[in-house]
Scaffold this motif. Structure first.
Motif, PDB file in Angstrom:
ATOM      1  N   TYR A 107       0.904  -1.084   0.103  1.00  0.00           N
ATOM      2  CA  TYR A 107       0.186  -0.247  -0.049  1.00  0.00           C
ATOM      3  C   TYR A 107       0.867   1.204   0.131  1.00  0.00           C
ATOM      4  CZ  TYR A 107      -2.632   3.941   2.021  1.00  0.00           C
ATOM      5  OH  TYR A 107      -2.710   5.263   2.057  1.00  0.00           O
ATOM      6  N   ARG A 108       0.512   2.239  -0.749  1.00  0.00           N
ATOM      7  CA  ARG A 108       1.255   3.487  -0.789  1.00  0.00           C
ATOM      8  C   ARG A 108       0.415   4.737  -0.664  1.00  0.00           C
ATOM      9  NH1 ARG A 108       3.484   3.625  -6.706  1.00  0.00           N
ATOM     10  NH2 ARG A 108       4.855   1.894  -5.847  1.00  0.00           N
ATOM     11  N   PRO A 109       0.510   5.611   0.047  1.00  0.00           N
ATOM     12  CA  PRO A 109      -0.386   6.727   0.161  1.00  0.00           C
ATOM     13  C   PRO A 109      -0.568   7.414  -1.012  1.00  0.00           C
ATOM     14  CG  PRO A 109       1.018   6.739   2.120  1.00  0.00           C
ATOM     15  CD  PRO A 109       1.644   5.458   1.228  1.00  0.00           C
ATOM     16  N   ARG A 134      -2.782   1.407  -8.243  1.00  0.00           N
ATOM     17  CA  ARG A 134      -3.408   0.287  -7.498  1.00  0.00           C
ATOM     18  C   ARG A 134      -2.655   0.208  -6.225  1.00  0.00           C
ATOM     19  NH1 ARG A 134      -4.142  -2.198 -13.567  1.00  0.00           N
ATOM     20  NH2 ARG A 134      -5.299  -0.322 -14.252  1.00  0.00           N
ATOM     21  N   HIS A 135      -1.428   0.796  -5.891  1.00  0.00           N
ATOM     22  CA  HIS A 135      -0.758   0.604  -4.833  1.00  0.00           C
ATOM     23  C   HIS A 135      -1.711   1.382  -3.764  1.00  0.00           C
ATOM     24  CE1 HIS A 135       3.015  -1.470  -5.579  1.00  0.00           C
ATOM     25  NE2 HIS A 135       3.096  -0.757  -6.479  1.00  0.00           N
ATOM     26  N   ASN A 136      -2.185   2.722  -4.465  1.00  0.00           N
ATOM     27  CA  ASN A 136      -2.931   3.460  -3.415  1.00  0.00           C
ATOM     28  C   ASN A 136      -4.347   2.848  -2.979  1.00  0.00           C
ATOM     29  OD1 ASN A 136      -2.372   6.295  -5.835  1.00  0.00           O
ATOM     30  ND2 ASN A 136      -1.002   5.574  -4.191  1.00  0.00           N
ATOM     31  N   LEU A 141       1.421  -5.024  -5.063  1.00  0.00           N
ATOM     32  CA  LEU A 141       2.561  -5.514  -4.506  1.00  0.00           C
ATOM     33  C   LEU A 141       3.688  -5.439  -5.202  1.00  0.00           C
ATOM     34  CD1 LEU A 141       1.059  -8.788  -2.751  1.00  0.00           C
ATOM     35  CD2 LEU A 141       1.141  -6.564  -1.656  1.00  0.00           C
ATOM     36  N   ASP A 142       4.820  -4.986  -4.943  1.00  0.00           N
ATOM     37  CA  ASP A 142       5.656  -4.662  -5.218  1.00  0.00           C
ATOM     38  C   ASP A 142       7.045  -5.833  -4.792  1.00  0.00           C
ATOM     39  OD1 ASP A 142       5.297  -2.790  -7.074  1.00  0.00           O
ATOM     40  OD2 ASP A 142       6.360  -1.294  -6.238  1.00  0.00           O
ATOM     41  N   MET A 143       7.458  -6.923  -5.397  1.00  0.00           N
ATOM     42  CA  MET A 143       7.932  -8.007  -4.829  1.00  0.00           C
ATOM     43  C   MET A 143       8.915  -8.838  -5.639  1.00  0.00           C
ATOM     44  SD  MET A 143       4.545 -10.336  -4.462  1.00  0.00           S
ATOM     45  CE  MET A 143       5.412 -11.986  -4.243  1.00  0.00           C
ATOM     46  N   SER A 199       4.835  -3.773 -17.598  1.00  0.00           N
ATOM     47  CA  SER A 199       6.256  -3.399 -17.810  1.00  0.00           C
ATOM     48  C   SER A 199       7.074  -3.427 -16.531  1.00  0.00           C
ATOM     49  CB  SER A 199       6.329  -1.805 -18.129  1.00  0.00           C
ATOM     50  OG  SER A 199       5.044  -1.207 -17.281  1.00  0.00           O
ATOM     51  N   GLU A 200       6.684  -4.175 -15.640  1.00  0.00           N
ATOM     52  CA  GLU A 200       7.416  -4.245 -14.257  1.00  0.00           C
ATOM     53  C   GLU A 200       7.123  -5.630 -13.869  1.00  0.00           C
ATOM     54  OE1 GLU A 200       5.688  -1.447 -11.770  1.00  0.00           O
ATOM     55  OE2 GLU A 200       6.583   0.368 -12.751  1.00  0.00           O
ATOM     56  N   TRP A 201       8.323  -6.594 -13.940  1.00  0.00           N
ATOM     57  CA  TRP A 201       8.276  -8.006 -13.462  1.00  0.00           C
ATOM     58  C   TRP A 201       7.850  -8.145 -11.968  1.00  0.00           C
ATOM     59  CZ3 TRP A 201      11.324  -9.069  -9.656  1.00  0.00           C
ATOM     60  CH2 TRP A 201      12.602  -8.605  -9.383  1.00  0.00           C
ATOM     61  N   TRP A 202       8.158  -7.111 -11.160  1.00  0.00           N
ATOM     62  CA  TRP A 202       8.066  -7.129  -9.678  1.00  0.00           C
ATOM     63  C   TRP A 202       6.718  -6.776  -9.105  1.00  0.00           C
ATOM     64  CZ3 TRP A 202      11.412  -3.886 -12.665  1.00  0.00           C
ATOM     65  CH2 TRP A 202      10.818  -2.513 -12.589  1.00  0.00           C
ATOM     66  N   HIS A 203       5.793  -6.044 -10.043  1.00  0.00           N
ATOM     67  CA  HIS A 203       4.492  -5.302  -9.607  1.00  0.00           C
ATOM     68  C   HIS A 203       3.587  -6.181 -10.011  1.00  0.00           C
ATOM     69  CE1 HIS A 203       1.692  -1.879  -9.451  1.00  0.00           C
ATOM     70  NE2 HIS A 203       0.989  -2.794  -9.920  1.00  0.00           N
ATOM     71  N   PHE A 204       2.729  -6.803  -9.002  1.00  0.00           N
ATOM     72  CA  PHE A 204       1.461  -7.437  -9.202  1.00  0.00           C
ATOM     73  C   PHE A 204       0.300  -6.723  -8.679  1.00  0.00           C
ATOM     74  CE2 PHE A 204       5.102 -10.129  -9.160  1.00  0.00           C
ATOM     75  CZ  PHE A 204       4.831 -11.185 -10.133  1.00  0.00           C
TER      76      PHE A 204
HETATM   77 ZN    ZN Z   1       4.215  -1.367  -8.264  1.00  0.00          ZN
END
Ligand code: ZN
Length: 224
Positions: A107-109, A134-136, A141-143, A199-204
């Motif tokens: 989660y990201r403000p 979607r983090h907001n 999840l970035d992982m 465009s980001e393998w770490w972002h789900f």
């Molecule tokens: Zn992300």
């Protein structure tokens, strides 16, 4: 009279825009609390508590991120309850393979998304503040994955927040072992209700994220 009305409209929009100059209504802590009365599943939960054994490396709580600024004052990972449940299931499957899960960001403000956009305008890699991330919503999840024994990250085609084509999940990996690790991460996460970013393998993204509002609540408030 007209002047008075105009003045009123201007002061109302200034008040609403003070927090949000991109015209997006991000929910405050009180609005979020109110939403839990009818939708308890919207609770933002602490992933370290909900997913025992989860490793954290919250990059935005350090200077080691693309903004070169410390964005968060606390190194915490929160997500909506169903996201945490799905992550716990995915982690259990990774664990059977001798693999652990490491979180870079959850989660990201909303205010952090605005900052990212103002530092780096390319919306291929950072979310538009007009829509929010979607983090907001507590639904991304970035992982990555690590060797359970050594805690070493499994090698991937790029590092975190590499804003390059090599970070796209569809770009063939130069090193086959890295491609295999990436495929394992994506396959397990997608099995448990997540979708990898193009465009980001770490972002789900958690499938169904549309049901959850954009929030602008600091970790300090959640940690209270
Ligand atoms: Zn992300």
């Amino acid at each position: 009279m007209r002047k008075w009305i105009l003045g009123l409209v201007c002061s109302i929009s200034a008040a609403a825009g003070a927090q949000n100059k991109y015209g997006l209504q991000a929910a405050t802590y009180l609005e979020y609390k109110e939403s839990l009365r009818t939708h308890p599943e919207k609770e933002l939960v602490d992933l370290e508590k909900e997913v025992p054994g989860l490793l954290l490396e919250i990059r935005y709580a350090t200077m080691n991120n693309f903004t070169r600024q410390k964005i968060y004052q606390l190194a915490k990972a929160y997500a909506r309850k169903p996201v945490a449940v799905a992550l716990r299931q995915a982690q259990a499957e990774f664990n059977t393979l001798g693999i652990g899960v490491k979180m870079y960001d959850a989660y990201r403000p909303y205010k952090a998304t605005v900052k990212f956009y103002e530092v780096y305008h390319d919306t291929t890699y950072v979310a538009s503040p007009y829509k929010g991330s979607r983090h907001n919503r507590g639904c991304a999840l970035d992982m990555t994955v690590v060797d359970w024994k050594t805690r070493e990250e499994l090698k991937m085609p790029t590092g975190y927040d590499s804003f390059t084509r090599e970070a796209w999940p569809t770009t063939p990996a130069k090193n086959p072992a890295e491609g295999k690790n990436r495929a394992l991460l994506i396959n397990v996460m997608e099995k448990y209700g997540f979708k990898v970013n193009a465009s980001e393998w770490w972002h789900f993204d958690f499938v169904g994220w549309q049901k959850y509002e954009v929030l602008d609540i600091d970790f300090e408030e959640l940690a209270k």
